[in-house]
Design a protein around this motif. Structure first.
Motif, PDB file in Angstrom:
ATOM      1  N   TYR A 162       0.814  -1.214   0.000  1.00 28.72           N
ATOM      2  CA  TYR A 162       0.000   0.000   0.000  1.00 28.72           C
ATOM      3  C   TYR A 162       0.849   1.267   0.000  1.00 28.72           C
ATOM      4  O   TYR A 162       0.306   2.368  -0.110  1.00 28.72           O
ATOM      5  CB  TYR A 162      -0.926   0.022   1.219  1.00 28.72           C
ATOM      6  N   CYS A 163       2.150   1.117   0.151  1.00 36.34           N
ATOM      7  CA  CYS A 163       3.027   2.283   0.198  1.00 36.34           C
ATOM      8  C   CYS A 163       3.569   2.590  -1.198  1.00 36.34           C
ATOM      9  O   CYS A 163       3.771   1.686  -2.007  1.00 36.34           O
ATOM     10  CB  CYS A 163       4.178   2.040   1.176  1.00 36.34           C
ATOM     11  N   PRO A 164       3.833   3.852  -1.481  1.00 42.45           N
ATOM     12  CA  PRO A 164       4.227   4.228  -2.841  1.00 42.45           C
ATOM     13  C   PRO A 164       5.665   3.850  -3.158  1.00 42.45           C
ATOM     14  O   PRO A 164       6.489   3.662  -2.269  1.00 42.45           O
ATOM     15  CB  PRO A 164       4.054   5.749  -2.843  1.00 42.45           C
ATOM     16  N   GLU A 165       5.943   3.740  -4.441  1.00 43.20           N
ATOM     17  CA  GLU A 165       7.303   3.542  -4.924  1.00 43.20           C
ATOM     18  C   GLU A 165       7.741   4.833  -5.613  1.00 43.20           C
ATOM     19  O   GLU A 165       7.192   5.206  -6.653  1.00 43.20           O
ATOM     20  CB  GLU A 165       7.368   2.363  -5.891  1.00 43.20           C
ATOM     21  N   PRO A 166       8.718   5.542  -5.038  1.00 46.58           N
ATOM     22  CA  PRO A 166       9.070   6.862  -5.577  1.00 46.58           C
ATOM     23  C   PRO A 166       9.871   6.782  -6.862  1.00 46.58           C
ATOM     24  O   PRO A 166      10.588   5.826  -7.130  1.00 46.58           O
ATOM     25  CB  PRO A 166       9.909   7.466  -4.449  1.00 46.58           C
ATOM     26  N   GLN A 167       9.734   7.833  -7.632  1.00 50.70           N
ATOM     27  CA  GLN A 167      10.546   8.034  -8.826  1.00 50.70           C
ATOM     28  C   GLN A 167      11.349   9.317  -8.634  1.00 50.70           C
ATOM     29  O   GLN A 167      10.783  10.360  -8.312  1.00 50.70           O
ATOM     30  CB  GLN A 167       9.657   8.161 -10.069  1.00 50.70           C
ATOM     31  N   ILE A 168      12.665   9.223  -8.789  1.00 47.24           N
ATOM     32  CA  ILE A 168      13.505  10.419  -8.730  1.00 47.24           C
ATOM     33  C   ILE A 168      13.510  11.040 -10.118  1.00 47.24           C
ATOM     34  O   ILE A 168      13.974  10.428 -11.076  1.00 47.24           O
ATOM     35  CB  ILE A 168      14.936  10.077  -8.266  1.00 47.24           C
ATOM     36  N   ARG A 169      12.967  12.251 -10.218  1.00 46.35           N
ATOM     37  CA  ARG A 169      12.760  12.863 -11.526  1.00 46.35           C
ATOM     38  C   ARG A 169      13.457  14.224 -11.603  1.00 46.35           C
ATOM     39  O   ARG A 169      13.665  14.905 -10.603  1.00 46.35           O
ATOM     40  CB  ARG A 169      11.259  13.065 -11.773  1.00 46.35           C
ATOM     41  N   THR A 170      13.778  14.617 -12.816  1.00 45.50           N
ATOM     42  CA  THR A 170      14.245  15.963 -13.108  1.00 45.50           C
ATOM     43  C   THR A 170      13.368  16.535 -14.213  1.00 45.50           C
ATOM     44  O   THR A 170      13.286  15.956 -15.305  1.00 45.50           O
ATOM     45  CB  THR A 170      15.715  15.970 -13.546  1.00 45.50           C
ATOM     46  N   PHE A 171      12.695  17.640 -13.923  1.00 45.96           N
ATOM     47  CA  PHE A 171      11.823  18.295 -14.884  1.00 45.96           C
ATOM     48  C   PHE A 171      12.520  19.540 -15.435  1.00 45.96           C
ATOM     49  O   PHE A 171      13.513  20.014 -14.889  1.00 45.96           O
ATOM     50  CB  PHE A 171      10.503  18.690 -14.219  1.00 45.96           C
ATOM     51  N   THR A 172      11.978  20.062 -16.515  1.00 47.54           N
ATOM     52  CA  THR A 172      12.524  21.263 -17.131  1.00 47.54           C
ATOM     53  C   THR A 172      11.606  22.435 -16.850  1.00 47.54           C
ATOM     54  O   THR A 172      10.398  22.382 -17.112  1.00 47.54           O
ATOM     55  CB  THR A 172      12.684  21.081 -18.648  1.00 47.54           C
ATOM     56  N   ALA A 216       5.703  23.934 -13.174  1.00 47.67           N
ATOM     57  CA  ALA A 216       6.361  23.174 -14.240  1.00 47.67           C
ATOM     58  C   ALA A 216       6.270  21.678 -13.984  1.00 47.67           C
ATOM     59  O   ALA A 216       6.060  20.888 -14.916  1.00 47.67           O
ATOM     60  CB  ALA A 216       7.818  23.604 -14.366  1.00 47.67           C
ATOM     61  N   VAL A 217       6.430  21.268 -12.728  1.00 52.10           N
ATOM     62  CA  VAL A 217       6.315  19.843 -12.405  1.00 52.10           C
ATOM     63  C   VAL A 217       4.873  19.384 -12.575  1.00 52.10           C
ATOM     64  O   VAL A 217       4.599  18.324 -13.161  1.00 52.10           O
ATOM     65  CB  VAL A 217       6.820  19.575 -10.979  1.00 52.10           C
ATOM     66  N   ALA A 218       3.913  20.158 -12.072  1.00 49.42           N
ATOM     67  CA  ALA A 218       2.506  19.785 -12.188  1.00 49.42           C
ATOM     68  C   ALA A 218       2.096  19.654 -13.656  1.00 49.42           C
ATOM     69  O   ALA A 218       1.478  18.649 -14.057  1.00 49.42           O
ATOM     70  CB  ALA A 218       1.639  20.814 -11.476  1.00 49.42           C
ATOM     71  N   LEU A 219       2.431  20.657 -14.449  1.00 50.63           N
ATOM     72  CA  LEU A 219       2.055  20.620 -15.859  1.00 50.63           C
ATOM     73  C   LEU A 219       2.849  19.568 -16.623  1.00 50.63           C
ATOM     74  O   LEU A 219       2.340  18.958 -17.573  1.00 50.63           O
ATOM     75  CB  LEU A 219       2.256  22.000 -16.481  1.00 50.63           C
ATOM     76  N   GLY A 220       4.099  19.350 -16.205  1.00 46.35           N
ATOM     77  CA  GLY A 220       4.892  18.298 -16.847  1.00 46.35           C
ATOM     78  C   GLY A 220       4.279  16.931 -16.638  1.00 46.35           C
ATOM     79  O   GLY A 220       4.248  16.100 -17.565  1.00 46.35           O
ATOM     80  N   LEU A 221       3.776  16.653 -15.452  1.00 41.82           N
ATOM     81  CA  LEU A 221       3.101  15.380 -15.193  1.00 41.82           C
ATOM     82  C   LEU A 221       1.843  15.245 -16.040  1.00 41.82           C
ATOM     83  O   LEU A 221       1.521  14.150 -16.540  1.00 41.82           O
ATOM     84  CB  LEU A 221       2.763  15.271 -13.708  1.00 41.82           C
TER      85      LEU A 221
END
Length: 666
Positions: free
Chosen positions: A391-401, A493-498
């Protein structure tokens, strides 16, 4: 069997009460003889801290029963609240700051009797406060930082290093406290005594500098009577941040400085020929990693020296690791283990190093590294799965522009559930989490508050926007005079990138944050149309008010660098403040505030609510008695989480009956 259900409607065993019961983390690890001690949160006991000792046989015990609460209020964020040692007659002696009255107390936990006060009470302003104690049993004293209020205003305050007798003679006599430094600097850390007892070092800085902007490593000679003479600066300045100092056995001074763009470990050796010092040598330069961090609390430690000459260090870029550095060769070997975030506290004993660490799959626990064998193990507050890890999330390490092509670091937590998935063609709602500070960052760790949302089908993205720590000084200084601009742009930028990549529903984006994160949340809701709603906790909403007496001394001039000099750009303070942009606000929101908050006081929320009155904006205001800056009580955390989820459910059209409905007034 996996079934299909709309995102945000999934059932979850992680309720708000469970998440609240795991709020907080252990802090301030240290050794007392052959024992390891630390502080732990107690959300169910009114949010107090407990002091815990681990005996040589491996058993753990609380040193101080309820209601004792070892926690300092110096600079309001506090710092190291305790120190311990072993008396000549045997048995430990601990000195600690008790939160309700901020007095220093001493206690012999293996003997009869209760803790006894060492310092007096003052009824002037915020009184007398203490932090970062250094115990000197041979002198019969404890040396520490004294913060003394001289008037009713939050800036009527002085700070010095002082010596307090352990016999309790100062408990009723302020004159028995021996001041060791003068008031040449506004802020000081606790004194570090050299191994030969002849010199002492500490860190100091002044307004308008914050400790991540510019600090100075100070030193003095120590006389036979314990007085400080020959006070001098050794390193640092207005454009260099020194965040820790320690003496080595050879008389050299080790310190962490960001003079080269990253917080790095350096050594300053005495010059035998001139009596001065030789230029500092970088011990870990060129790695583009941080070996330090922001000094939000007094007494944080990112490195410790071992008896064999090696140095235990916390280091990393974004994530952190515990390593052992050979200062002669530069070789750095990291401890083996799953941990991706180490708290800013280390202690050593013989060949062993003790720290506090967590990972995306484990909560913060007390960890031991034996440098002789390379073996690591958990020795305190061991992680236990509160629910099935599925039930716990698996994180993704991301870099956005972001704008102008700049990099934005983030941790993305997609919805995750062992028995549910979203319908084909439906995208999940997402919440942007904005950390406080703003000079801080979100670590990569297990957080049941995140799991509370992701297990229900709501994604979370933590944004380490420009201005965050962990990525070097240049990244940190992107926010200089740009607060309310860069942070807002990076989160958007992160919100819209997703949304653009097909991970999030563009029409169901939310934002939440506390303190400086509350500011960015409110600024985002009043400056952009990116978010459908927001959860704002203990925020700054009016820059002019906050800069002219509505906050505490430590951050009273923080905006000089974040926004610009008030005397020169007053219009910038007005233009960026959410309280002056309510005419553009249309999104529903919940406002959460502690009524005892001296950092972001309730008056800011009250003025904001008055400004939107009658505008028809759905909103709720929840104010909590007994809560300060950041919520610590289990019932408060539970209520805040439930209110936030109800806001999302109503805004996003989610069918949820497992939380009380938040009444949104207009």
């Amino acid at each position: 069997m996996v079934s299909t259900a709309a995102y945000g409607t999934w059932p979850s065993p992680i309720d708000a009460a469970l998440a609240a019961s795991h709020d907080g983390r252990p802090e301030f690890v240290g050794t007392v003889g052959d024992e390891v001690w630390w502080t732990e949160p107690r959300p169910a006991e009114g949010g107090r801290r407990a002091l815990v000792r681990r005996r040589a046989d491996g058993s753990t015990h609380s040193v101080l029963p309820e209601p004792w609460n070892p926690r300092s209020r110096v600079i309001e964020y506090g710092g190291a609240p305790w120190a311990g040692g072993v008396r000549e007659e045997g048995g430990p002696l601990v000195v600690f700051v008790h939160f309700p009255d901020q007095r220093l107390y001493a206690y012999a936990p293996d003997g009869p009797g209760e803790p006894w006060p060492l310092t007096p009470v003052s009824d002037i302003g915020g009184g007398l406060r203490w932090v970062d104690p250094q115990l000197h049993l041979g002198r019969g004293e404890v040396w520490c930082v004294l913060e003394e209020f001289t008037g009713e205003a939050p800036t009527d305050v002085r700070r010095v290093i002082a010596a307090v007798p352990l016999d309790g003679s100062a408990a009723g006599d302020r004159g028995a406290v021996r001041e060791l430094t003068d008031e040449r600097h506004r802020f000081v850390t606790g004194p570090k005594l050299s191994h030969d007892g002849r010199r002492v070092a500490w860190i100091a800085w002044d307004h308008p500098q914050m400790p991540w902007d510019g600090t100075v490593a100070m030193a003095a000679d120590v006389g036979d009577d314990g007085s400080f003479t020959g006070v001098r600066s050794l390193a640092g300045g207005t454009d260099e941040s020194v965040v820790q100092v320690e003496w080595d056995r050879d008389g050299s001074l080790l310190f962490v400085s960001d003079v080269a763009g990253w917080w790095e470990l350096q050594r300053l050796r005495p010059d035998a020929a001139t009596g001065g010092v030789v230029p500092a040598a970088r011990l870990c330069g060129g790695r583009s990693e941080e070996f330090g961090g922001p000094l939000w609390k007094i007494g944080l430690r990112w490195f410790q020296l071992l008896d064999n000459g090696l140095i235990a260090v916390i280091h990393g870029r974004g994530t952190t690791a515990l390593g052992v550095l050979d200062p002669e060769t530069g070789e750095l070997v990291d401890a083996v283990g799953p941990w991706t975030a180490w708290a800013e506290t280390l202690a050593v004993q013989d060949t062993r190093v003790f720290g506090i660490a967590a990972s995306p799959y484990t909560s913060y626990e007390v960890v031991e590294l034996d440098t002789a064998t390379g073996h690591t193990r958990t020795i305190g507050v061991p992680h236990e799965d509160a629910v099935d890890p599925a039930y716990c999330p698996e994180p993704q390490i991301r870099t956005f522009t972001g704008p102008a092509g700049r990099e934005i670091h983030a941790h993305v937590y997609p919805p995750r559930h062992p028995d549910r998935t979203g319908p084909d063609g439906e995208l999940p709602p997402y919440v942007i989490w904005v950390h406080g500070g703003p000079t801080g960052r979100d670590p990569l760790v297990l957080d049941l508050e995140i799991a509370y949302f992701t297990s229900r089908g709501i994604g979370v993205a933590e944004v380490n926007y420009g201005g965050s720590t962990g990525y070097g000084r240049a990244y940190r200084e992107r926010l200089r005079e740009q607060w309310g601009v860069v942070d807002v742009e990076d989160c958007a930028a992160v919100a819209l990138g997703l949304a653009e990549e097909g991970s999030a529903d563009r029409g169901r984006l939310a934002i939440r944050g506390g303190s400086a994160g509350g500011w960015t949340t409110a600024a985002s809701l009043t400056q952009t149309d990116v978010y459908a709603c927001g959860a704002i906790s203990y925020p700054i909403l009016d820059l002019e008010g906050w800069a002219t007496g509505e906050t505490h001394d430590f951050e009273s001039q923080y905006l000089e660098s974040l926004v610009g000099p008030l005397a020169e750009v007053p219009e910038r303070y007005r233009e960026r403040s959410p309280i002056n942009r309510t005419d553009t606000l249309t999104a529903p929101f919940v406002l959460l505030q502690g009524l005892d908050d001296p950092i972001c006081p309730p008056v800011q929320c009250e003025r904001f609510l008055a400004a939107i009155e009658g505008r028809g904006i759905p909103h709720a205001y929840l104010a909590f008695e007994g809560e300060s800056h950041g919520f610590r009580r289990a019932d408060t955390v539970r209520r805040a989480l439930e209110a936030e989820l109800s806001l999302y459910a109503q805004t996003f059209g989610l069918d949820r009956t497992d939380v009380p409905r938040l009444e949104l007034g207009k």
